[in-house]
Design a protein around this motif. Structure first.
Motif, PDB file in Angstrom:
ATOM      1  N   HIS A 219       0.829  -1.211   0.000  1.00  9.59           N
ATOM      2  CA  HIS A 219       0.000   0.000   0.000  1.00  9.59           C
ATOM      3  C   HIS A 219       0.861   1.257   0.000  1.00  9.59           C
ATOM      4  N   GLU A 220       1.908   1.273   0.851  1.00  6.21           N
ATOM      5  CA  GLU A 220       2.746   2.462   0.958  1.00  6.21           C
ATOM      6  C   GLU A 220       3.491   2.755  -0.341  1.00  6.21           C
ATOM      7  N   LEU A 221       3.889   1.717  -1.063  1.00  8.19           N
ATOM      8  CA  LEU A 221       4.574   1.945  -2.333  1.00  8.19           C
ATOM      9  C   LEU A 221       3.587   2.274  -3.453  1.00  8.19           C
ATOM     10  N   LYS A 222       2.407   1.687  -3.354  1.00  5.74           N
ATOM     11  CA  LYS A 222       1.415   1.932  -4.411  1.00  5.74           C
ATOM     12  C   LYS A 222       0.839   3.337  -4.342  1.00  5.74           C
ATOM     13  N   THR A 223       0.683   3.865  -3.103  1.00  8.21           N
ATOM     14  CA  THR A 223       0.053   5.181  -2.950  1.00  8.21           C
ATOM     15  C   THR A 223       0.829   6.292  -3.653  1.00  8.21           C
ATOM     16  N   PRO A 224       2.147   6.453  -3.434  1.00  9.00           N
ATOM     17  CA  PRO A 224       2.852   7.520  -4.169  1.00  9.00           C
ATOM     18  C   PRO A 224       2.894   7.281  -5.674  1.00  9.00           C
ATOM     19  N   VAL A 225       2.967   6.018  -6.079  1.00  7.00           N
ATOM     20  CA  VAL A 225       2.970   5.734  -7.518  1.00  7.00           C
ATOM     21  C   VAL A 225       1.657   6.202  -8.145  1.00  7.00           C
ATOM     22  N   THR A 226       0.547   5.867  -7.470  1.00  5.56           N
ATOM     23  CA  THR A 226      -0.767   6.283  -7.979  1.00  5.56           C
ATOM     24  C   THR A 226      -0.882   7.803  -7.991  1.00  5.56           C
ATOM     25  N   SER A 227      -0.387   8.434  -6.920  1.00  9.30           N
ATOM     26  CA  SER A 227      -0.450   9.898  -6.834  1.00  9.30           C
ATOM     27  C   SER A 227       0.386  10.545  -7.934  1.00  9.30           C
ATOM     28  N   ILE A 228       1.602  10.042  -8.111  1.00 11.77           N
ATOM     29  CA  ILE A 228       2.477  10.604  -9.160  1.00 11.77           C
ATOM     30  C   ILE A 228       1.855  10.416 -10.532  1.00 11.77           C
ATOM     31  N   LYS A 229       1.290   9.229 -10.754  1.00  8.02           N
ATOM     32  CA  LYS A 229       0.672   8.966 -12.057  1.00  8.02           C
ATOM     33  C   LYS A 229      -0.480   9.923 -12.318  1.00  8.02           C
ATOM     34  N   GLY A 230      -1.321  10.157 -11.303  1.00  6.55           N
ATOM     35  CA  GLY A 230      -2.459  11.064 -11.490  1.00  6.55           C
ATOM     36  C   GLY A 230      -2.017  12.493 -11.745  1.00  6.55           C
ATOM     37  N   LEU A 231      -1.001  12.933 -10.985  1.00 10.87           N
ATOM     38  CA  LEU A 231      -0.508  14.302 -11.153  1.00 10.87           C
ATOM     39  C   LEU A 231       0.118  14.500 -12.533  1.00 10.87           C
ATOM     40  N   MET A 232       0.910  13.526 -12.975  1.00 12.76           N
ATOM     41  CA  MET A 232       1.563  13.648 -14.277  1.00 12.76           C
ATOM     42  C   MET A 232       0.547  13.617 -15.418  1.00 12.76           C
ATOM     43  N   MET A 233      -0.480  12.784 -15.266  1.00 15.48           N
ATOM     44  CA  MET A 233      -1.511  12.734 -16.306  1.00 15.48           C
ATOM     45  C   MET A 233      -2.285  14.049 -16.375  1.00 15.48           C
ATOM     46  N   ALA A 234      -2.503  14.660 -15.215  1.00 19.53           N
ATOM     47  CA  ALA A 234      -3.209  15.952 -15.209  1.00 19.53           C
ATOM     48  C   ALA A 234      -2.388  17.012 -15.937  1.00 19.53           C
ATOM     49  N   VAL A 235      -1.058  16.989 -15.707  1.00 17.65           N
ATOM     50  CA  VAL A 235      -0.198  17.960 -16.393  1.00 17.65           C
ATOM     51  C   VAL A 235      -0.140  17.654 -17.886  1.00 17.65           C
ATOM     52  N   ARG A 236      -0.013  16.354 -18.233  1.00 19.18           N
ATOM     53  CA  ARG A 236       0.085  15.985 -19.644  1.00 19.18           C
ATOM     54  C   ARG A 236      -1.183  16.329 -20.411  1.00 19.18           C
ATOM     55  N   ASP A 237      -2.326  16.137 -19.819  1.00 18.92           N
ATOM     56  CA  ASP A 237      -3.610  16.371 -20.512  1.00 18.92           C
ATOM     57  C   ASP A 237      -4.075  17.813 -20.388  1.00 18.92           C
ATOM     58  N   ASP A 238      -3.179  18.717 -19.896  1.00 19.15           N
ATOM     59  CA  ASP A 238      -3.500  20.134 -19.752  1.00 19.15           C
ATOM     60  C   ASP A 238      -4.709  20.383 -18.853  1.00 19.15           C
ATOM     61  N   VAL A 239      -4.911  19.483 -17.892  1.00 22.06           N
ATOM     62  CA  VAL A 239      -5.983  19.730 -16.915  1.00 22.06           C
ATOM     63  C   VAL A 239      -5.592  20.916 -16.037  1.00 22.06           C
ATOM     64  N   VAL A 240      -4.303  21.010 -15.756  1.00 21.91           N
ATOM     65  CA  VAL A 240      -3.783  22.164 -15.016  1.00 21.91           C
ATOM     66  C   VAL A 240      -2.699  22.797 -15.884  1.00 21.91           C
ATOM     67  N   GLN A 241      -2.510  24.100 -15.721  1.00 24.99           N
ATOM     68  CA  GLN A 241      -1.531  24.809 -16.538  1.00 24.99           C
ATOM     69  C   GLN A 241      -0.766  25.807 -15.690  1.00 24.99           C
ATOM     70  N   GLN A 242       0.376  26.215 -16.238  1.00 19.03           N
ATOM     71  CA  GLN A 242       1.231  27.256 -15.676  1.00 19.03           C
ATOM     72  C   GLN A 242       1.556  26.997 -14.197  1.00 19.03           C
ATOM     73  N   GLU A 243       1.205  27.958 -13.316  1.00 16.82           N
ATOM     74  CA  GLU A 243       1.604  27.838 -11.911  1.00 16.82           C
ATOM     75  C   GLU A 243       1.042  26.587 -11.258  1.00 16.82           C
ATOM     76  N   GLU A 244      -0.190  26.279 -11.585  1.00 13.22           N
ATOM     77  CA  GLU A 244      -0.809  25.092 -10.987  1.00 13.22           C
ATOM     78  C   GLU A 244      -0.120  23.821 -11.477  1.00 13.22           C
ATOM     79  N   ALA A 245       0.316  23.817 -12.747  1.00 13.85           N
ATOM     80  CA  ALA A 245       1.035  22.667 -13.279  1.00 13.85           C
ATOM     81  C   ALA A 245       2.383  22.499 -12.572  1.00 13.85           C
ATOM     82  N   LYS A 246       3.080  23.632 -12.295  1.00 14.78           N
ATOM     83  CA  LYS A 246       4.335  23.537 -11.552  1.00 14.78           C
ATOM     84  C   LYS A 246       4.107  23.006 -10.138  1.00 14.78           C
ATOM     85  N   GLU A 247       2.983  23.465  -9.559  1.00 14.72           N
ATOM     86  CA  GLU A 247       2.671  22.965  -8.207  1.00 14.72           C
ATOM     87  C   GLU A 247       2.424  21.460  -8.240  1.00 14.72           C
ATOM     88  N   PHE A 248       1.731  20.957  -9.268  1.00 19.34           N
ATOM     89  CA  PHE A 248       1.492  19.515  -9.413  1.00 19.34           C
ATOM     90  C   PHE A 248       2.810  18.757  -9.580  1.00 19.34           C
TER      91      PHE A 248
END
Length: 466
Positions: free
Chosen positions: A253-282
């Motif tokens: 669980h502990e290893l899966k949680t950051p992997v899932t979080s990183i995957k979700g954040l990167m997909m949000a940045v890749r799909d332009d769900v967030v942009q500019q400052e918010e993308a840097k924060e992600f």
């Protein structure tokens, strides 16, 4: 091939093994004793019966001597002889021969002829002519002269053999053997019962069943300690098995949680769900999550490497005061401007030891991290790094003002993959920090322990040889 044969060899129980061998040893030992005793009894009985026969011969010699010094056989000789034989308890073949000084037969029992006397006695009438009998010769004397002799011929078997004595000997040694066997049987049974129950419980544990119930009452200290130790071991194994299952799930669980979080954040940045400052924060959040995952993987690798003996520990000459000051300074840098303070209390005189600076730093940093993670919300974090020297040892104390450790968790804080309830809820990790630090302390020749813990904070102590 020999190994397979040995494995197929039939095993016997302790009860059967020891009682069988003991009865064999007992029988052999008592047989030797019985043979020696029987020889002694036969020799003693023979000597006693010969003396008794001599007394009987002397009495008969006195009876057949008349007042005038001549040989005279009384008419009541037969009943007298029968009564004496019964009194002296002579059994078996017995022959009584009375002869005068010239060897002429005067009386015999059983009745014999003169020519038959030579078939019983030697020519000089001093010994038995038959191999299976022994002669007891008593001279008949009158006025200092021999006027004849009484010859008693006794069976050699009757001299040395007594059915009553042999029967008594057999009963005695049979009873001793039976009592000895019964004693070892009862003792072996009492000894084997708890061992058999422990062995049965061990088979259950091997099959994965840890709920064993050992109801063994023993007055023997060793058996009682064995049963108690086995119960503790079974309880410990049960806990370890439960922790292993929980730890595996927790690690996953502990290893899966950051992997899932990183995957979700990167997909949000890749799909332009967030942009500019918010993308840097992600992206910053993703980097922090990757750092956490890297630390967890590093903990696993370090622990496995150390447990397998692949980690080298150096023995350099170190000045602990300067090393601890440097560690405290480096650790506090990321917390600049926060309510986190690290105080160092160092002696005036330098403290030198032979150790590994990197491994000591790993232990101290782990303890500082634990202190920071134990912080109470709303309470400034105050950590104290203290160095003492006593009895040729260096003592490093790391104290915090956190929430402390509950009494239920105290026995398990150094167990691998163990994490308290608070850490499970608020802090990600694998529960290997203290375990790894304890192993490092042992490798350095020292010891890591918890000195005290309360709701006002905890103090860990690292002792290192000077």
């Amino acid at each position: 091939m020999d190994w397979r044969i040995m494995r197929r060899r039939k095993k016997t129980s302790i009860l059967s093994y020891w009682t069988f061998r003991y009865i064999i040893i007992l029988c052999v030992g008592f047989t030797i004793i019985a043979l020696c005793a029987l020889y002694w009894i036969r020799d003693t009985a023979k000597d006693s019966r010969l003396k008794t026969a001599g007394l009987l011969g002397q009495e008969i010699a006195d009876r057949v001597t008349s007042a005038d010094g001549t040989l005279n056989i009384p008419p009541q000789m037969d009943p007298l002889l029968d009564s004496r034989l019964r009194y002296f308890d002579f059994k078996g073949d017995l022959c009584l021969i009375i002869t005068d000084d010239e060897g002429n037969l005067q009386y015999s029992k059983p009745p014999l002829r003169q020519d038959e006397v030579r078939s019983y006695l030697s020519d000089d009438l001093s010994a038995s002519r038959r191999d299976n009998s022994q002669a007891v010769i008593t001279p008949i004397e009158a006025d200092g002269e021999q006027i004849g002799q009484v010859s008693l011929l006794l069976s050699k078997k009757s001299l040395s053999y007594s059915p009553n004595e042999v029967a008594l000997l057999g009963v005695l040694f049979g009873t001793l053997i039976l009592c000895g066997w019964l004693t070892i049987y009862l003792l072996s049974r009492k000894l084997s019962l708890p061992i058999r129950q422990v062995a049965e419980s061990a088979r259950l544990i091997r099959a994965g069943r840890y709920d064993v119930n050992l109801n063994v009452q023993s007055n023997e200290k060793e058996l009682d300690e064995l049963v108690d130790s086995f119960k503790d071991m079974a309880s410990r194994l049960k806990q370890l098995e439960e922790w292993r299952a929980l730890s595996l799930a927790g690690v996953t669980h502990e290893l899966k949680t950051p992997v899932t979080s990183i995957k979700g954040l990167m997909m949000a940045v890749r799909d332009d769900v967030v942009q500019q400052e918010e993308a840097k924060e992600f992206l910053d959040i993703a980097l922090k999550e990757s750092d956490r995952m890297e630390r967890m993987v590093t903990d696993l690798l370090d622990y496995n490497a150390f447990a397998a003996g692949y980690v080298e520990v150096r023995k350099d000459r170190l000045e602990l005061g300067g090393l601890l000051s440097e560690i405290a300074f480096q650790w506090s840098l990321p917390y600049a401007g926060m309510n986190v303070t690290v105080e160092t209390e160092l002696p005036e005189q330098p403290v030198y030891i032979a150790g590994d600076a990197l491994r000591i730093q790993q232990i101290v940093v782990n303890l500082l991290n634990n202190g920071q993670q134990a912080a109470v919300p709303g309470r400034p974090i105050e950590l104290t790094l203290r160095l003492l020297e006593a009895e040729g040892k260096a003592r490093i104390e790391v104290a915090d003002n956190g929430s402390g450790i509950s009494a239920e968790e105290l026995p398990y804080i150094f167990e691998r993959f163990y994490r308290g309830e608070r850490k499970k809820r608020h802090i990600r990790g694998l529960g290997l920090g203290l375990t790894y630090s304890s192993l490092l302390a042992s490798a350095l020749g020292g010891e890591l322990r918890l000195a005290e813990s309360s709701p006002a904070g905890s103090t860990f102590v690292l002792e290192l040889p000077g």
